[in-house]
Scaffold this motif. Structure first.
Motif, PDB file in Angstrom:
ATOM      1  N   GLU A   1       0.608  -1.098   0.009  1.00  0.00           N
ATOM      2  CA  GLU A   1       0.068   0.033   0.084  1.00  0.00           C
ATOM      3  C   GLU A   1       1.006   1.189  -0.019  1.00  0.00           C
ATOM      4  O   GLU A   1       0.588   2.185  -0.752  1.00  0.00           O
ATOM      5  N   ALA A   2       1.833   1.229   0.581  1.00  0.00           N
ATOM      6  CA  ALA A   2       2.759   2.541   1.080  1.00  0.00           C
ATOM      7  C   ALA A   2       3.530   2.581  -0.350  1.00  0.00           C
ATOM      8  O   ALA A   2       3.634   3.786  -0.679  1.00  0.00           O
ATOM      9  N   LEU A   3       3.838   1.649  -0.981  1.00  0.00           N
ATOM     10  CA  LEU A   3       4.524   1.520  -2.446  1.00  0.00           C
ATOM     11  C   LEU A   3       3.696   2.141  -3.428  1.00  0.00           C
ATOM     12  O   LEU A   3       4.024   2.989  -4.015  1.00  0.00           O
ATOM     13  N   ILE A   4       2.551   1.795  -3.394  1.00  0.00           N
ATOM     14  CA  ILE A   4       1.625   2.225  -4.489  1.00  0.00           C
ATOM     15  C   ILE A   4       1.044   3.606  -4.266  1.00  0.00           C
ATOM     16  O   ILE A   4       1.085   4.334  -5.370  1.00  0.00           O
ATOM     17  N   ASP A   5       0.956   4.174  -2.824  1.00  0.00           N
ATOM     18  CA  ASP A   5       0.446   5.595  -2.766  1.00  0.00           C
ATOM     19  C   ASP A   5       1.618   6.348  -2.891  1.00  0.00           C
ATOM     20  O   ASP A   5       1.206   7.616  -2.933  1.00  0.00           O
TER      21      ASP A   5
END
Length: 758
Positions: free
Chosen positions: A149-153
């Motif tokens: 999630e952190a990567l995508i966001d």
């Protein structure tokens, strides 16, 4: 660069198998997510996710990194190391820095991921890039999901992550859908369409299958990519039908084995049992599953199955988006396998499961499914009772084919409601055009011996008031008797009978009586009966030369059936509208409505439905001066009318058309009487009056008059006595007894009094 924790094969894009083809349609669906940071390709095993992504990477016009995930990646540090290694194919320096930080035990979230993203800014700003994560279902740890999630966001503009997974990933998809930052591709998009299947089987694999064989493959696997591959493996090139059927039958074992190994064997026992026992259901929801399993917690298992992509929502037809919404269902092939497993492992439960489903569905108003499940349980009595309770509702909705299918599937032991099922099935078959009027007439008359069974007498008597059986005077007599018996019943019940009787009265030439009856009940008339009532009122208005009223009733009748699937009972409406249009001089409209009627009445050739359409067409053609066409239509109508005991008003109107078509003398002179005319001729030597002959033959007086005029024309005479003499001279009547010479009785097997109403 090589990283010590990584197998280089995990970074290689898989080579597409020979048993596939390039599908630009699927590639375009993946291209469509280019402006969004996340694309989710979510589908069960064997749907071709990896192949689709590999083909997309080959055609991509931007740098793409690939990472094949496995159970070893279910650890945030290891996952991040492998992500860095994959992204190293796009930006090497950033990947090296991230790897070095991980070896120094730096915090993955606070230090490593930010460094990696900072280093990717330049790559993203140039051409953009994509990171493909295949088999994401192996990653289950919440910390790993937070990392993704952190990567995508935090992806820089121009970058995207594309994941392939068997189950919906916990990446806050609902929020991303609302924000428009996710593209979803599901089983419907990945499935092969028929043209693509043909291109694979006959193009790439050169199997040279026929159209029928391709359709059989489609029916078996429904475009499922793995299923197509398994079937293709079992087929020899250019198989004849016998070899094809054998190979297709063998392929079922391969499909079952694949589904068992890749899907069912991966499930825990509780979820597998849930799916097995609910496989009897076409549509799944929590309340129904709880009732069938007698387990209040069934909803939790259903949600687990949904998250695991074992059941899916039913999207709108042809929708390319496989998102949530709609009822849930299990994949067809998987459901078939689960049902076989249920019958093999727990046969004693099958009947009970179906009956529980039937009771819940009945209480929920899902009548068709309730009847089907009662029948599948082997309980013919319960299924027949449901038909008795809800059959009229289905008929009002014009679900004629459905009614016949449901009744045909009920086990033969149907108890007290068996005769009613038989009667309702006959009516549905008649209205659907599946049964001829002769078959209906015989079936209904046979059921009169079962009039004591619940619901049978009213249904049979009501059906026999319809004029289309070719006994118009008898239909009127029955209708009047039935209407008198129901005067105390609720108005809607009387209105339905009034609609049938009004139609029979118009056919009998009693337009005034039809108008009075129908106008008194029109407001309470519903369903198909309302369409019939309005159509009859339109025809009556034509007879009365009240054009404005005829047009109003015709418009209302047409509006009543507009938007519904065409059914035989609509034919009468189109016939009436055609008659009104002709009377109003709207010949193009009349032609259009007659074409619609003909498409329906051709389902029952030789019926009075068909004869009325042909008569109306002959009248219209005569108006246009198309005498040859009118002659053909009239001749076709005559062949039908002469085969009915009493065609009512159709007979004199057809005779009028024939008279108008006559040239240079009477075309009937010297020709043989028809079967219907011979019945009347047989009684001419008697002392019976015309009205008494009509009563003896169950005909209207007008119909007997039409037959007499035609008999006189054929014999070239002007009176009854002359007709008898000439008929005897020609051998048409027995010279001694006055009967038809080659007939055993005066009424061709039906003496006066036979077939009279009880």
């Amino acid at each position: 660069m090589t990283f010590p924790l990584l197998t280089q094969a995990k970074l290689r894009v898989p080579r597409p198998h020979r048993r596939t083809i390039a599908r630009r349609r699927v590639t375009r669906s993946l291209d469509a997510g280019g402006g969004r940071p996340l694309t989710v390709v979510c589908a069960p095993a064997g749907c071709g996710k990896t192949t689709a992504l590999a083909q997309w990477v080959e055609s991509a016009d931007q740098p793409t990194a690939w990472l094949s995930l496995d159970a070893g990646d279910d650890d945030p540090r290891r996952l991040l190391a492998h992500l860095a290694a994959a992204l190293g194919t796009v930006e090497t320096e950033a990947a090296v820095e991230a790897q070095r930080a991980l070896r120094d035990d730096a915090d993955p979230f606070e230090e490593v991921l930010p460094r990696l993203l900072d280093g990717l800014e330049a790559a993203a700003s140039a051409d953009g890039f994509a990171l493909v994560l295949d088999d994401l279902q192996h990653v289950r740890a919440p910390a790993c999901h937070r990392l993704l999630e952190a990567l995508i966001d935090a992806l820089p503009p121009g970058a995207r992550v594309v994941v392939a997974t068997r189950s919906a990933p916990p990446l806050r998809l609902a929020r991303r859908r609302a924000a428009g930052t996710v593209t979803e591709v599901g089983p419907r998009t990945l499935a092969f369409r028929p043209a693509e299947s043909e291109r694979l089987l006959n193009g790439a694999l050169r199997l040279a299958l026929s159209r029928e064989q391709l359709a059989a493959v489609e029916e078996r696997v429904g475009g499922w990519p793995a299923g197509l591959a398994l079937v293709a493996d079992s087929l020899p090139p250019e198989p004849d039908d016998a070899r094809f059927r054998q190979a297709l039958a063998r392929s079922r074992a391969d499909v079952d084995a694949y589904l068992g190994e890749e899907l069912l064997d991966q499930l825990d026992p509780e979820l597998r049992t849930f799916l097995r026992r609910t496989s009897i259901l076409a549509r799944l929801d929590a309340s129904l599953c709880a009732a069938v399993l007698d387990a209040p917690a069934a909803g939790e298992l259903l949600e687990r199955a949904r998250r695991s992509n074992l059941v899916a929502s039913n999207p709108e037809p042809d929708a390319d988006h496989d998102g949530a919404g709609g009822s849930l269902r299990c994949d067809r092939l998987l459901a078939q396998l689960l049902r076989r497993e249920l019958h093999a492992r727990e046969p004693q439960l099958v009947g009970a499961l179906h009956l529980r489903a039937s009771r819940w569905l009945d209480a929920s108003g899902r009548v068709e499914e309730a009847i089907a499940h009662a029948g599948a349980a082997g309980d013919g009595r319960a299924a027949a009772a449901l038909v008795h309770r809800h059959g009229e509702t289905l008929m009002r909705a014009r679900r004629y084919a459905t009614v016949r299918r449901l009744i045909d599937a009920i086990p033969p032991e149907r108890g007290e409601f068996g005769p009613y099922c038989r009667a309702l099935g006959l009516l549905a078959g008649g209205l659907d055009g599946a049964l001829s009027p002769a078959e209906l007439d015989a079936g209904f008359r046979a059921l009169r011996d079962r009039s004591d069974a619940p619901g049978v007498e009213a249904l049979v008597e009501r059906c026999l008031t319809l004029p289309f059986f070719g006994r118009v005077a008898e239909s009127v007599q029955r209708g009047r008797a039935l209407f008198a018996r129901v005067r105390e019943q609720p108005l809607p019940a009387r209105a339905a009978i009034a609609a049938n009787l009004g139609m029979a009265l118009w056919f009998a030439g009693e337009s005034g009586a039809a108008r009075s009856l129908l106008e008194a009940h029109l407001d309470a008339t519903a369903g198909r009966h309302r369409g019939w009532a309005l159509a009859t009122l339109a025809l009556v208005a034509v007879d009365d030369r009240r054009e404005e009223r005829a047009l109003a009733h015709a418009g209302a009748a047409l509006a009543h059936v507009r938007g519904e699937a065409p059914a035989l009972d609509h034919a009468y409406v189109h016939q009436a509208v055609a008659a009104v249009a002709r009377a109003a001089g709207l010949r193009a409209d009349a032609e259009r409505e007659l074409a619609r009627a003909a498409r329906l009445t051709r389902r029952v050739p030789g019926s009075l439905h068909d004869a009325l359409t042909l008569l109306l067409r002959a009248e219209l053609e005569l108006d246009r001066g198309e005498r040859c066409a009118a002659r053909e239509s009239a001749a076709a109508a005559r062949a039908i009318v002469d085969d009915h005991l009493d065609a009512g008003i159709v007979e004199p109107r057809l005779a009028a058309v024939e008279a108008a078509l006559a040239r240079d003398g009477d075309e009937l002179l010297g020709t043989s009487p028809t079967r219907a005319e011979r019945r009347v001729l047989a009684l001419l030597p008697s002392e019976l009056s015309r009205r008494q002959i009509a009563a003896a033959l169950y005909l209207s007086s007008d119909t007997v008059g039409t037959h007499l005029r035609r008999i006189y024309r054929r014999l070239g005479v002007g009176s009854r006595a002359e007709a008898v003499a000439v008929a005897r001279a020609r051998g048409l009547l027995d010279p001694v007894r006055g009967e038809i010479a080659d007939r055993p009785t005066a009424v061709e097997g039906a003496a006066p009094g036979a077939n009279s109403p009880r």
